[in-house]
Design an enzyme around this catalytic site. Structure first.
Site, PDB file in Angstrom:
ATOM      1  N   ARG A 229      24.229 -40.698  79.709  1.00  0.00           N
ATOM      2  CA  ARG A 229      25.639 -40.711  79.296  1.00  0.00           C
ATOM      3  C   ARG A 229      26.522 -40.668  80.535  1.00  0.00           C
ATOM      4  NH1 ARG A 229      24.224 -42.391  75.146  1.00  0.00           N
ATOM      5  NH2 ARG A 229      24.410 -41.482  73.067  1.00  0.00           N
ATOM      6  N   HIS A 277      26.373 -50.377  79.096  1.00  0.00           N
ATOM      7  CA  HIS A 277      25.765 -49.527  78.048  1.00  0.00           C
ATOM      8  C   HIS A 277      24.842 -50.366  77.151  1.00  0.00           C
ATOM      9  CE1 HIS A 277      26.378 -45.608  75.558  1.00  0.00           C
ATOM     10  NE2 HIS A 277      25.154 -46.090  75.392  1.00  0.00           N
TER      11      HIS A 277
HETATM   12  P1  NAP Z   1      15.339 -35.789  73.751  1.00  0.00           P
HETATM   13  O1  NAP Z   1      14.063 -36.252  73.134  1.00  0.00           O
HETATM   14  O2  NAP Z   1      16.149 -34.787  73.039  1.00  0.00           O
HETATM   15  O3  NAP Z   1      14.979 -35.270  75.209  1.00  0.00           O
HETATM   16  C1  NAP Z   1      15.880 -34.587  75.999  1.00  0.00           C
HETATM   17  C2  NAP Z   1      15.167 -34.039  77.238  1.00  0.00           C
HETATM   18  O4  NAP Z   1      16.148 -33.438  78.089  1.00  0.00           O
HETATM   19  C3  NAP Z   1      14.159 -32.942  76.885  1.00  0.00           C
HETATM   20  O5  NAP Z   1      13.023 -33.046  77.705  1.00  0.00           O
HETATM   21  C4  NAP Z   1      14.928 -31.663  77.205  1.00  0.00           C
HETATM   22  O6  NAP Z   1      14.115 -30.564  77.574  1.00  0.00           O
HETATM   23  C5  NAP Z   1      15.738 -32.113  78.405  1.00  0.00           C
HETATM   24  N1  NAP Z   1      16.906 -31.246  78.590  1.00  0.00           N
HETATM   25  C6  NAP Z   1      17.955 -31.032  77.767  1.00  0.00           C
HETATM   26  N2  NAP Z   1      18.803 -30.130  78.286  1.00  0.00           N
HETATM   27  C7  NAP Z   1      18.263 -29.749  79.457  1.00  0.00           C
HETATM   28  C8  NAP Z   1      18.654 -28.816  80.456  1.00  0.00           C
HETATM   29  N3  NAP Z   1      19.774 -28.096  80.347  1.00  0.00           N
HETATM   30  N4  NAP Z   1      17.839 -28.657  81.529  1.00  0.00           N
HETATM   31  C9  NAP Z   1      16.695 -29.370  81.655  1.00  0.00           C
HETATM   32  N5  NAP Z   1      16.271 -30.276  80.738  1.00  0.00           N
HETATM   33  C10 NAP Z   1      17.053 -30.456  79.660  1.00  0.00           C
HETATM   34  O7  NAP Z   1      16.312 -37.033  74.023  1.00  0.00           O
HETATM   35  P2  NAP Z   1      15.919 -38.593  74.097  1.00  0.00           P
HETATM   36  O8  NAP Z   1      15.692 -39.117  72.733  1.00  0.00           O
HETATM   37  O9  NAP Z   1      14.856 -38.755  75.112  1.00  0.00           O
HETATM   38  O10 NAP Z   1      17.304 -39.211  74.625  1.00  0.00           O
HETATM   39  C11 NAP Z   1      17.855 -38.834  75.872  1.00  0.00           C
HETATM   40  C12 NAP Z   1      19.256 -39.418  76.033  1.00  0.00           C
HETATM   41  O11 NAP Z   1      19.207 -40.817  76.335  1.00  0.00           O
HETATM   42  C13 NAP Z   1      20.138 -39.363  74.788  1.00  0.00           C
HETATM   43  O12 NAP Z   1      20.703 -38.080  74.594  1.00  0.00           O
HETATM   44  C14 NAP Z   1      21.193 -40.408  75.098  1.00  0.00           C
HETATM   45  O13 NAP Z   1      22.284 -39.788  75.733  1.00  0.00           O
HETATM   46  C15 NAP Z   1      20.506 -41.355  76.082  1.00  0.00           C
HETATM   47  N6  NAP Z   1      20.384 -42.735  75.547  1.00  0.00           N
HETATM   48  C16 NAP Z   1      21.062 -43.749  76.177  1.00  0.00           C
HETATM   49  C17 NAP Z   1      20.948 -45.048  75.720  1.00  0.00           C
HETATM   50  C18 NAP Z   1      21.612 -46.198  76.427  1.00  0.00           C
HETATM   51  O14 NAP Z   1      21.647 -47.314  75.914  1.00  0.00           O
HETATM   52  N7  NAP Z   1      22.105 -46.019  77.629  1.00  0.00           N
HETATM   53  C19 NAP Z   1      20.154 -45.346  74.592  1.00  0.00           C
HETATM   54  C20 NAP Z   1      19.477 -44.278  73.976  1.00  0.00           C
HETATM   55  C21 NAP Z   1      19.590 -42.977  74.462  1.00  0.00           C
HETATM   56  P3  NAP Z   1      13.090 -29.885  76.510  1.00  0.00           P
HETATM   57  O15 NAP Z   1      12.031 -30.954  76.274  1.00  0.00           O
HETATM   58  O16 NAP Z   1      12.579 -28.720  77.214  1.00  0.00           O
HETATM   59  O17 NAP Z   1      13.883 -29.603  75.269  1.00  0.00           O
END
Ligand code: NAP
Length: 314
Positions: A229, A277
């Site tokens: 983001r 994006h």
């Molecule tokens: P997810 O499965 O919820 O994974 C989030 C990861 O971040 C987890 O490993 C979590 O740790 C870690 N995390 C969260 N807060 C943290 C902190 N304070 N300190 C350290 N680690 C932290 O999310 P996802 O499905 O992989 O998606 C990730 C992000 O990608 C989305 O939120 C979105 O913003 C972005 N995205 C972007 C696009 C684009 O087109 N650019 C498309 C899709 C998604 P834990 O495992 O320990 O909980």
């Protein structure tokens, strides 16, 4: 006696409205399109959106489940009136994770294999055979966020021989990937990243995590990729870090203001790659499946899947 069909309020891109309403009708659901159809707020059972206008969700008193079109839910939680008692289900999908991993791999390889410089050499008909990549196993990629998308990206990079580590909130045990967890481990994690890839959710804890201070913790000449983001990056800190040689460059897919204003110097800097994006787009079929299956589960009283922990923020 006729049974009322469940109702869904859709906040979907204009070009997808026809497909969404057809899919909802096929699933036996009554769909209303926000901004097009009139509806009684108390008649809405479910909502599908990416970034609803602040206050809208609170105005729907009988709302049962909210579905997020995207994997990230910061667009919902930014609403100060978000109804925290209503379950929020987010989009988790294999093809989304794969596309994100492709984006990460593409932009690492463009730099790792000096492809931009080779393109320039071609323009000058120059045989630049000395532009050889650093050994892959000596190239350290660090991934901020080892969740659904981070783990798929990390595994792909391990398969190709990169030395991969990941940072998460809680401890992870993924084969071949060194794990750093918690705020206390961030500095040690950053110190060993030749490439730093951000795949974190945007929360109060992660906002602005890519800034002058954290760039300074990276090895000199590291390369940053942000596909999570815009709020993760302090945009004003990127170009000074590049000009100082601390960063070799940056690839940014997401921005604090989207579309990125034409006045932003990021558009024009030769060491910054800007993409609009598009790292991954949620596909229609799996998105419809999330909504239809989620509603069925809810109606049968079964547990929902991929429910966001509102207090944690992701
Ligand atoms: P997810 O499965 O919820 O994974 C989030 C990861 O971040 C987890 O490993 C979590 O740790 C870690 N995390 C969260 N807060 C943290 C902190 N304070 N300190 C350290 N680690 C932290 O999310 P996802 O499905 O992989 O998606 C990730 C992000 O990608 C989305 O939120 C979105 O913003 C972005 N995205 C972007 C696009 C684009 O087109 N650019 C498309 C899709 C998604 P834990 O495992 O320990 O909980």
């Amino acid at each position: 006696m006729s049974v009322r069909k469940p109702t869904v309020l859709l906040l979907v891109p204009v070009y997808r409205v026809g497909e969404w309403t057809a899919a909802m009708a096929e699933a036996g659901l009554d769909a209303f399109v926000h901004g097009r159809d009139s509806y009684a707020p108390e008649s809405i059972d479910y909502v599908l959106s990416f970034r609803p206008p602040p206050g809208l969700l609170k105005s729907l008193p009988k709302l049962k489940v909210i579905f997020s079109l995207g994997a990230g839910v910061d667009g919902f939680l930014a609403d100060p009136e978000f109804p925290k008692h209503v379950p929020l289900v987010r989009f988790v999908d294999e093809s989304l994770s794969t596309e994100m991993a492709q984006y990460v791999l593409l932009h690492i390889l463009l730099v790792h294999r000096s492809q931009r410089a080779l393109d320039d050499a071609q323009k000058e008909s120059r045989w630049a055979q000395t532009m050889l990549p650093r050994r892959t196993q000596d190239t350290r990629v660090g991934i901020l966020g080892l969740g659904e998308i981070g783990t798929v990206s990390a595994r792909l990079l391990v398969e190709l021989g990169f030395s991969v580590s990941g940072w998460s909130r809680t401890r992870k045990n993924v084969q071949g990937i060194e794990n750093f967890s918690g705020a206390a481990a961030l500095e040690a994690f950053l110190a060993q990243c030749d490439f730093l890839v951000c795949l974190l959710p945007l929360t109060p804890d992660t906002r602005g995590i890519l800034n002058a201070k954290t760039f300074a913790m990276l090895p000199k000449g590291a390369y940053v990729i942000n596909a999570a983001r815009g709020g993760h990056v302090v945009e004003a800190d990127v170009i000074p870090a590049i000009e100082a040689g601390q960063l070799a460059g940056a690839t940014l897919d997401v921005f604090e203001t989207e579309p990125l204003p034409s006045s932003s110097p990021l558009w024009r800097h030769p060491k910054v790659t800007v993409t609009p994006h598009i790292a991954a787009i949620s596909e229609l079929g799996p998105s419809v499946k999330m909504v239809v299956e989620g509603i069925r589960r809810h109606q049968r009283g079964e547990p929902l899947i991929n429910v966001v922990d509102i207090a944690r923020g992701y």
